[in-house]
Each structure stands twice: as C-alpha cells, then as structure tokens.
Design an enzyme around this catalytic site. Sequence first.
Site, PDB file in Angstrom:
ATOM      1  N   ILE A 167      16.677 -58.312  22.630  1.00  0.00           N
ATOM      2  CA  ILE A 167      16.348 -58.340  21.198  1.00  0.00           C
ATOM      3  C   ILE A 167      17.577 -58.293  20.296  1.00  0.00           C
ATOM      4  O   ILE A 167      17.509 -58.667  19.132  1.00  0.00           O
ATOM      5  CB  ILE A 167      15.391 -57.206  20.786  1.00  0.00           C
ATOM      6  CG1 ILE A 167      15.988 -55.842  21.121  1.00  0.00           C
ATOM      7  CG2 ILE A 167      14.006 -57.389  21.392  1.00  0.00           C
ATOM      8  CD1 ILE A 167      15.507 -54.762  20.193  1.00  0.00           C
TER       9      ILE A 167
ATOM     10  N   GLY B 283      24.836 -56.350  19.936  1.00  0.00           N
ATOM     11  CA  GLY B 283      25.774 -55.859  18.928  1.00  0.00           C
ATOM     12  C   GLY B 283      27.190 -55.941  19.450  1.00  0.00           C
ATOM     13  O   GLY B 283      27.449 -56.569  20.479  1.00  0.00           O
ATOM     14  N   ALA B 284      28.090 -55.314  18.708  1.00  0.00           N
ATOM     15  CA  ALA B 284      29.490 -55.347  19.092  1.00  0.00           C
ATOM     16  C   ALA B 284      29.679 -54.624  20.425  1.00  0.00           C
ATOM     17  O   ALA B 284      30.534 -54.980  21.225  1.00  0.00           O
ATOM     18  CB  ALA B 284      30.319 -54.693  18.003  1.00  0.00           C
ATOM     19  N   GLU B 285      28.879 -53.609  20.668  1.00  0.00           N
ATOM     20  CA  GLU B 285      29.092 -52.728  21.805  1.00  0.00           C
ATOM     21  C   GLU B 285      28.037 -52.850  22.885  1.00  0.00           C
ATOM     22  O   GLU B 285      28.302 -52.549  24.039  1.00  0.00           O
ATOM     23  CB  GLU B 285      29.044 -51.260  21.317  1.00  0.00           C
ATOM     24  CG  GLU B 285      30.219 -50.851  20.479  1.00  0.00           C
ATOM     25  CD  GLU B 285      31.459 -50.624  21.321  1.00  0.00           C
ATOM     26  OE1 GLU B 285      31.304 -50.179  22.471  1.00  0.00           O
ATOM     27  OE2 GLU B 285      32.557 -50.912  20.842  1.00  0.00           O
ATOM     28  N   ALA B 286      26.843 -53.229  22.464  1.00  0.00           N
ATOM     29  CA  ALA B 286      25.732 -53.074  23.404  1.00  0.00           C
ATOM     30  C   ALA B 286      24.779 -54.255  23.361  1.00  0.00           C
ATOM     31  O   ALA B 286      24.737 -55.005  22.383  1.00  0.00           O
ATOM     32  CB  ALA B 286      24.968 -51.800  23.059  1.00  0.00           C
TER      33      ALA B 286
ATOM     34  N   ASP C   2      28.075 -43.998  11.520  1.00  0.00           N
ATOM     35  CA  ASP C   2      27.856 -45.445  11.352  1.00  0.00           C
ATOM     36  C   ASP C   2      26.666 -45.679  10.432  1.00  0.00           C
ATOM     37  O   ASP C   2      25.688 -46.333  10.796  1.00  0.00           O
ATOM     38  CB  ASP C   2      27.623 -46.083  12.729  1.00  0.00           C
ATOM     39  CG  ASP C   2      27.777 -47.607  12.708  1.00  0.00           C
ATOM     40  OD1 ASP C   2      28.240 -48.153  11.692  1.00  0.00           O
ATOM     41  OD2 ASP C   2      27.430 -48.254  13.712  1.00  0.00           O
TER      42      ASP C   2
HETATM   43  N1  LIG Z   1      14.802 -47.626  19.072  1.00  0.00           N
HETATM   44  C1  LIG Z   1      14.784 -48.821  18.488  1.00  0.00           C
HETATM   45  N2  LIG Z   1      13.635 -49.353  18.031  1.00  0.00           N
HETATM   46  C2  LIG Z   1      13.606 -50.572  17.442  1.00  0.00           C
HETATM   47  N3  LIG Z   1      14.687 -51.348  17.272  1.00  0.00           N
HETATM   48  C3  LIG Z   1      15.871 -50.884  17.710  1.00  0.00           C
HETATM   49  C4  LIG Z   1      15.992 -49.600  18.340  1.00  0.00           C
HETATM   50  N4  LIG Z   1      17.279 -49.421  18.692  1.00  0.00           N
HETATM   51  C5  LIG Z   1      17.929 -50.523  18.280  1.00  0.00           C
HETATM   52  N5  LIG Z   1      17.103 -51.422  17.701  1.00  0.00           N
HETATM   53  C6  LIG Z   1      17.471 -52.741  17.149  1.00  0.00           C
HETATM   54  O1  LIG Z   1      18.614 -53.252  17.797  1.00  0.00           O
HETATM   55  C7  LIG Z   1      19.717 -53.388  16.874  1.00  0.00           C
HETATM   56  C8  LIG Z   1      21.020 -52.963  17.518  1.00  0.00           C
HETATM   57  O2  LIG Z   1      20.923 -51.622  17.958  1.00  0.00           O
HETATM   58  P1  LIG Z   1      22.093 -50.560  17.729  1.00  0.00           P
HETATM   59  O3  LIG Z   1      22.422 -50.504  16.294  1.00  0.00           O
HETATM   60  O4  LIG Z   1      21.682 -49.302  18.392  1.00  0.00           O
HETATM   61  O5  LIG Z   1      23.285 -51.216  18.579  1.00  0.00           O
HETATM   62  P2  LIG Z   1      24.712 -51.740  18.119  1.00  0.00           P
HETATM   63  O6  LIG Z   1      25.431 -52.162  19.335  1.00  0.00           O
HETATM   64  O7  LIG Z   1      25.349 -50.775  17.229  1.00  0.00           O
HETATM   65  O8  LIG Z   1      24.395 -53.005  17.291  1.00  0.00           O
HETATM   66  P3  LIG Z   1      25.029 -53.399  15.895  1.00  0.00           P
HETATM   67  O9  LIG Z   1      26.486 -53.672  16.176  1.00  0.00           O
HETATM   68  O10 LIG Z   1      24.206 -54.602  15.534  1.00  0.00           O
HETATM   69  O11 LIG Z   1      24.820 -52.223  14.971  1.00  0.00           O
HETATM   70  C9  LIG Z   1      19.337 -52.531  15.688  1.00  0.00           C
HETATM   71  O12 LIG Z   1      19.936 -52.987  14.506  1.00  0.00           O
HETATM   72  C10 LIG Z   1      17.815 -52.638  15.677  1.00  0.00           C
HETATM   73  O13 LIG Z   1      17.404 -53.830  15.052  1.00  0.00           O
HETATM   74 MG   LIG Z   2      23.967 -50.554  15.074  1.00  0.00          MG
END
Ligand SMILES: Nc1ncnc2c1ncn2[C@@H]1O[C@H](COP(=O)(O)OP(=O)(O)OP(=O)(O)O)[C@@H](O)[C@H]1O
Ligand SMILES: [Mg+2]
Length: 194
Positions: free
Chosen positions: A4, A7-10, A108
């Site tokens: 779904i 992101g930058a990390e995950a 963040d």
């Molecule tokens: N528990 C959750 N329920 C629903 N959607 C989620 C959940 N966790 C993450 N997401 C979705 O996945 C996206 C990325 O998750 P998250 O922010 O934890 O990771 P990230 O690596 O920091 O990504 P980013 O760099 O986009 O912020 C979120 O912006 C959100 O849309």
């Molecule tokens: Mg995030």
Amino acid sequence: MKEIARGAEAVLYEHKGMIIKRRLRKNYRIKELDEELRKQRTRREASLLLKTPIPHPRLIRTDYKEEIVMERVIGEKVRDILDEKPELARQIGCLVAELHNHNIIHGDLTTSNMILNKEKNVVFIDFGLSFHSHKIEDKAVDIHLFKQALDSKHHKVYDAALKEFLEGYKKANKYKEIIKRLEMVELRGRYKKG
Ligand SMILES: Nc1ncnc2c1ncn2[C@@H]1O[C@H](COP(=O)(O)OP(=O)(O)OP(=O)(O)O)[C@@H](O)[C@H]1O
Ligand SMILES: [Mg+2]
C-alpha cells in the site's frame, strides 16, 4: 498481501485488516549501521505503539528487528483533507500537547502521519523517530517540524490551521515556555540560512 505504500524507510503491506511495516535494507549504508538503525527504529515504533497515550494503531506483533504488524486504521489521511478542514488542526494540537505532557516527542509530525478515523478522531502513526524527553527544546522542535509541514503541504490554510493548532496545544504543560523557545528555534533557523 497488498503493497500500500513505500516510504523513504519502509514498505507497507495490507493483509486482512492488518498493516505490515517492513523497514528496508539501505545499500548505501554500512551493513552493521543499517541493521542497527532499522532495529532501533522498529523498536522505538513498537514500544511507542504500546505506551502512547493518544489514539494509535494497536500493535499486533513485531520481531523487534525490521517488522511491525499493527492494526489498520481506516479513514482519510489528514494530508488529503486538512485544506478543506483546517479546524482539524485544533484536535492535532490537543493530541501533541497530550504527547508532550507525557514527555513523548513524535519526531515526524507531518499530516501524512495522521489519519482521521470513522469516529472523527485523529490517529497518529509512524512513531519510528519518536523518543522520550522532558526538554522544552525538543518539544519546540517537534512543533517547528509541524509548522514546516503545514507551510509546505497546506500553504493555503497555513494561518488558519496554525491558529487552531496553537489553540489546542495550549493544554501543554509549560506552553508559554515552549512557544518562546519555538521563536528562538525559528530565529536560529533563519540565522543559519541567512
Ligand atoms: N496503521 C496504519 N493504518 C492505515 N494506514 C497506515 C498505517 N500505517 C501506515 N499507513 C499508511 O502508510 C503510509 C506510510 O506509513 P509510515 O508513515 O508509517 O511509513 P514511512 O516509511 O514513514 O512513510 P513516509 O515516508 O511516506 O512517511 C502512511 O502515510 C499511511 O498512509
Ligand atoms: Mg510516514
């Protein structure tokens, strides 16, 4: 398992109402450092999901290394709706105050790390950069980051949203000191840039 988000990390997958967040190996980092960083962020996030006092996804399981399985929050990303509903920022301010009153720094605070659920509650996600601190400076920097996020992603409603946010944030212990420090943080930033 459906991917779904990346992101930058995950990378995040959805599976039967659960979200699987897997922190990816970064080849540009030294292997040992990379493993340590991913482990640290996964642990932080998992531990925060267990003790944060504000609405958050329920932690289902973790390997404490690179993977977290948590409840999927159903709703709209605050990033997509704040421009139409800047008044939401008041609720966000209250929640950040609550976090700070428990000496938790989110680390963040952007509107893509917040989801408005069906009950109209803002749920915070992405605690990978969170930490414990009672320092006024750390709280001020947390708010500074949120202001920057508003400025870059919600420019149209910046003034209204900031006003609402600060109204909600008044619940923070030492509110006045934190705001004073925020002004200093911002002056310092400007000084650096200039
Ligand atoms: N528990 C959750 N329920 C629903 N959607 C989620 C959940 N966790 C993450 N997401 C979705 O996945 C996206 C990325 O998750 P998250 O922010 O934890 O990771 P990230 O690596 O920091 O990504 P980013 O760099 O986009 O912020 C979120 O912006 C959100 O849309
Ligand atoms: Mg995030």
